[in-house]
Design an enzyme around this catalytic site. Structure first.
Site, PDB file in Angstrom:
ATOM      1  N   GLY A   1       0.824  -1.197   0.000  1.00  0.00           N
ATOM      2  CA  GLY A   1       0.000   0.000   0.000  1.00  0.00           C
ATOM      3  C   GLY A   1       0.857   1.245   0.000  1.00  0.00           C
ATOM      4  O   GLY A   1       0.477   2.292   0.550  1.00  0.00           O
ATOM      5  N   ALA A   2       2.018   1.160  -0.658  1.00  0.00           N
ATOM      6  CA  ALA A   2       3.024   2.216  -0.574  1.00  0.00           C
ATOM      7  C   ALA A   2       2.613   3.512  -1.253  1.00  0.00           C
ATOM      8  O   ALA A   2       3.218   4.552  -0.997  1.00  0.00           O
ATOM      9  CB  ALA A   2       4.346   1.718  -1.169  1.00  0.00           C
TER      10      ALA A   2
ATOM     11  N   GLY B   1      -0.247   4.937  -0.794  1.00  0.00           N
ATOM     12  CA  GLY B   1      -1.273   5.562   0.033  1.00  0.00           C
ATOM     13  C   GLY B   1      -0.745   6.652   0.950  1.00  0.00           C
ATOM     14  O   GLY B   1       0.467   6.879   1.080  1.00  0.00           O
ATOM     15  N   ASP B   2      -1.677   7.324   1.619  1.00  0.00           N
ATOM     16  CA  ASP B   2      -1.358   8.471   2.465  1.00  0.00           C
ATOM     17  C   ASP B   2      -0.529   8.080   3.687  1.00  0.00           C
ATOM     18  O   ASP B   2       0.345   8.829   4.115  1.00  0.00           O
ATOM     19  CB  ASP B   2      -2.662   9.152   2.897  1.00  0.00           C
ATOM     20  CG  ASP B   2      -2.414  10.461   3.638  1.00  0.00           C
ATOM     21  OD1 ASP B   2      -1.857  11.389   3.017  1.00  0.00           O
ATOM     22  OD2 ASP B   2      -2.761  10.541   4.832  1.00  0.00           O
ATOM     23  N   LEU B   3      -0.798   6.915   4.276  1.00  0.00           N
ATOM     24  CA  LEU B   3      -0.067   6.487   5.467  1.00  0.00           C
ATOM     25  C   LEU B   3       1.432   6.431   5.192  1.00  0.00           C
ATOM     26  O   LEU B   3       2.250   6.851   6.023  1.00  0.00           O
ATOM     27  CB  LEU B   3      -0.571   5.123   5.933  1.00  0.00           C
ATOM     28  CG  LEU B   3       0.173   4.488   7.108  1.00  0.00           C
ATOM     29  CD1 LEU B   3       0.029   5.320   8.361  1.00  0.00           C
ATOM     30  CD2 LEU B   3      -0.321   3.065   7.356  1.00  0.00           C
TER      31      LEU B   3
ATOM     32  N   LYS C   1       5.120   7.506  22.589  1.00  0.00           N
ATOM     33  CA  LYS C   1       5.324   8.867  23.063  1.00  0.00           C
ATOM     34  C   LYS C   1       6.046   8.860  24.415  1.00  0.00           C
ATOM     35  O   LYS C   1       5.788   8.019  25.273  1.00  0.00           O
ATOM     36  CB  LYS C   1       3.985   9.596  23.179  1.00  0.00           C
ATOM     37  CG  LYS C   1       3.284   9.812  21.825  1.00  0.00           C
ATOM     38  CD  LYS C   1       1.948  10.506  22.015  1.00  0.00           C
ATOM     39  CE  LYS C   1       1.245  10.694  20.684  1.00  0.00           C
ATOM     40  NZ  LYS C   1       1.946  11.674  19.828  1.00  0.00           N
TER      41      LYS C   1
ATOM     42  N   GLU D   1      -9.421  17.261  19.798  1.00  0.00           N
ATOM     43  CA  GLU D   1      -8.721  17.800  18.637  1.00  0.00           C
ATOM     44  C   GLU D   1      -9.485  18.984  18.050  1.00  0.00           C
ATOM     45  O   GLU D   1     -10.716  18.983  18.030  1.00  0.00           O
ATOM     46  CB  GLU D   1      -8.574  16.741  17.549  1.00  0.00           C
ATOM     47  CG  GLU D   1      -7.784  15.518  17.965  1.00  0.00           C
ATOM     48  CD  GLU D   1      -7.704  14.505  16.847  1.00  0.00           C
ATOM     49  OE1 GLU D   1      -6.622  14.365  16.251  1.00  0.00           O
ATOM     50  OE2 GLU D   1      -8.714  13.850  16.567  1.00  0.00           O
TER      51      GLU D   1
ATOM     52  N   ASP E   1     -12.364   4.805  16.386  1.00  0.00           N
ATOM     53  CA  ASP E   1     -11.113   5.388  15.902  1.00  0.00           C
ATOM     54  C   ASP E   1     -10.146   5.696  17.025  1.00  0.00           C
ATOM     55  O   ASP E   1      -8.929   5.538  16.857  1.00  0.00           O
ATOM     56  CB  ASP E   1     -11.422   6.671  15.121  1.00  0.00           C
ATOM     57  CG  ASP E   1     -10.181   7.289  14.506  1.00  0.00           C
ATOM     58  OD1 ASP E   1      -9.434   6.559  13.835  1.00  0.00           O
ATOM     59  OD2 ASP E   1      -9.957   8.493  14.685  1.00  0.00           O
TER      60      ASP E   1
ATOM     61  N   HIS F   1      -6.434   3.481  21.011  1.00  0.00           N
ATOM     62  CA  HIS F   1      -5.488   4.386  21.657  1.00  0.00           C
ATOM     63  C   HIS F   1      -5.778   4.613  23.136  1.00  0.00           C
ATOM     64  O   HIS F   1      -4.910   4.434  23.991  1.00  0.00           O
ATOM     65  CB  HIS F   1      -5.493   5.751  20.948  1.00  0.00           C
ATOM     66  CG  HIS F   1      -5.045   5.704  19.528  1.00  0.00           C
ATOM     67  ND1 HIS F   1      -4.020   4.898  19.080  1.00  0.00           N
ATOM     68  CD2 HIS F   1      -5.469   6.381  18.435  1.00  0.00           C
ATOM     69  CE1 HIS F   1      -3.836   5.078  17.789  1.00  0.00           C
ATOM     70  NE2 HIS F   1      -4.700   5.971  17.371  1.00  0.00           N
TER      71      HIS F   1
END
Length: 454
Positions: A9-10, A12-14, A169, A203, A222, A227
């Site tokens: 999937g290279a 793509g946006d990710l 993080k 956000e 999501d 997360h």
């Protein structure tokens, strides 16, 4: 031997927004092994030069802070192959004859995870190869179990990386250090001393052209399902025997298993959902969510979700954990806040001083502790002070650390299969109750602090 890093999937946006910048930062810091090859695989009818130009253009547009020399060095490493991920022969040809292990990164839509895993399982990949899967891992408990069964037919759990860059993080990892390397905090880390815990990811950004994904997902799937529940595990888990991959992930799963499974009535009492209406965020007009291009109003997808969970074990019984995430809000607020109980008796003038609050801010990385001390005048007056420290700057960004762990084959901060299943077990009753209309869909103006939950 250095692995071959293969991105499915290279185009793509990710890949251009996250993976390539992360690899560039690794290269800049000298931590990307020289022998690592980086190969993009996609259905796009491109050659190597076209792929390199695409990545160079995207990095120049999205990541101007990366030095041109670093970008140039990364571009030289790139290779490209066109292939249909469901076609075994094409994928085999794209992989070529790797001398070392292959890192297969699935930067793909979730619907292609299963077919791609099946394709890779049919190939004789070199020993030590590993598979990287982005979120979402499944869409419910049963789909997560099916995906795990498919993975485990060909890949040992140690070679599967269900990744979450949140855990990379610095402040998140400091939660572990603060708790388990300081007696002063861990001794007070229980229901007797802590009144509630809030985990928030607010956000200012709105949909930003992501309707194709977000309008089938929403804030609960999501953000909270993966997360924020991962952050909950680090705040709530028992001390691990060692900081090894197995011990740490065992403790995380134990915590998730202790989270109460809600009845429909509890979903009504302890959850809220909403979506943004037209408004203004940072001086920019934002349309009503249902009027955004690509949004289907009939899906009734939320852009704000708040869930109050309860961990039914000895340490946390009765303590509410409030998990909240929303889009198009007035300010960005990314933090874990631990609210301590008030003192049992107060001999000062003030009847209700603020209790102690321990705060982990996630962007920028900062820790603080709110405390009460004597004021400058009357010794019986109290003054509020904050002891704060900025967390040390990470040597490399979170996504770079994620990729470094994958390249090294260290899964300690990857999500184990049973973690993914337990996370869906927690969220699934909420999704069902929402689908039945048991919890009303509220509205909030874009640019506000969110819906009125009073």
């Amino acid at each position: 031997m250095a692995p071959d890093f293969v991105i499915f999937g290279a185009a793509g946006d990710l890949t251009s927004r996250y993976l390539m910048p992360a690899l560039a930062r690794l290269d800049e810091s000298g931590q990307l092994p020289k022998g690592v090859t980086i190969r993009g695989v996609s259905q796009e009818d491109w050659d190597v030069d076209r792929f390199r130009r695409h990545i160079a253009d995207r990095l120049a547009t999205l990541h101007e802070d990366i030095p041109p020399g670093v970008v140039a060095d990364l571009i030289k490493r790139l290779d490209y192959r066109q292939a249909d991920v469901t076609n075994r022969d094409e994928v085999a040809e794209a992989l070529g004859k790797s001398r070392g292990p292959v890192v297969a990164y699935l930067a793909l839509p979730p619907r292609l995870f299963g077919p791609t895993i099946e394709t890779l399982a049919g190939l004789d990949l070199p020993e030590g190869s590993r598979l990287v899967v982005e979120k979402p891992f499944g869409s419910d408990v049963e789909s997560a179990k099916r995906l795990n069964r498919l993975l485990h037919e060909s890949f040992p759990e140690q070679s599967v990386f269900r990744v979450d860059h949140f855990l990379m993080k610095a402040t998140i990892q400091n939660v572990i250090g603060l708790r388990f390397a300081n007696r002063i905090f861990e001794m007070l880390w229980n229901r007797d001393n802590i009144e509630r815990v809030e985990i928030t990811w607010d956000e200012t950004v709105a949909l930003e052209g992501r309707a194709s994904y977000y309008d089938r997902s929403g804030a609960l799937r999501d953000m909270i399902q993966n997360h924020l529940l991962q952050l909950l595990t680090l705040v709530g888990m028992e001390p691990p025997v060692t900081m090894s991959e197995r011990d740490l992930r065992d403790r995380k799963v134990e915590l998730l298993r202790a989270v109460r499974n809600f009845t429909p009535e509890e979903v009504e009492r302890h959850t809220a959902r909403a979506r943004y209406a037209a408004g203004t965020v940072k001086g920019v007009a934002v349309p009503n969510y249902v009027d955004e291009p690509g949004v289907d109003p009939d899906r009734k997808i939320e852009t704000f979700a708040q869930v109050t969970l309860f961990v039914d074990n000895w340490r946390w019984a009765g303590v509410p954990f409030v998990l909240r995430s929303g889009k198009a809000l007035a300010s960005d607020r990314h933090e874990i806040v631990v609210h301590y109980r008030p003192v049992p008796h107060l001999a000062f003038h003030e009847d209700h001083p603020q209790p102690n609050v321990l705060r982990f801010q996630l962007n920028p990385d900062r820790m603080s502790l709110g405390m009460n001390i004597n004021g400058p005048g009357d010794p019986l007056d109290l003054e509020r002070v904050e002891l704060a420290t900025d967390c040390c700057q990470q040597e490399i960004p979170a996504y770079s650390r994620l990729l470094l762990d994958v390249i090294k084959g260290d899964p300690i901060l990857a999500i184990r299969g049973d973690e993914a299943e337990e996370s869906w077990r927690i969220v699934e009753p909420i999704l069902h109750a929402w689908a039945e209309g048991r919890v009303p869909m509220r509205d909030y103006p874009a640019g506000s602090d969110g819906p009125d939950l009073g």
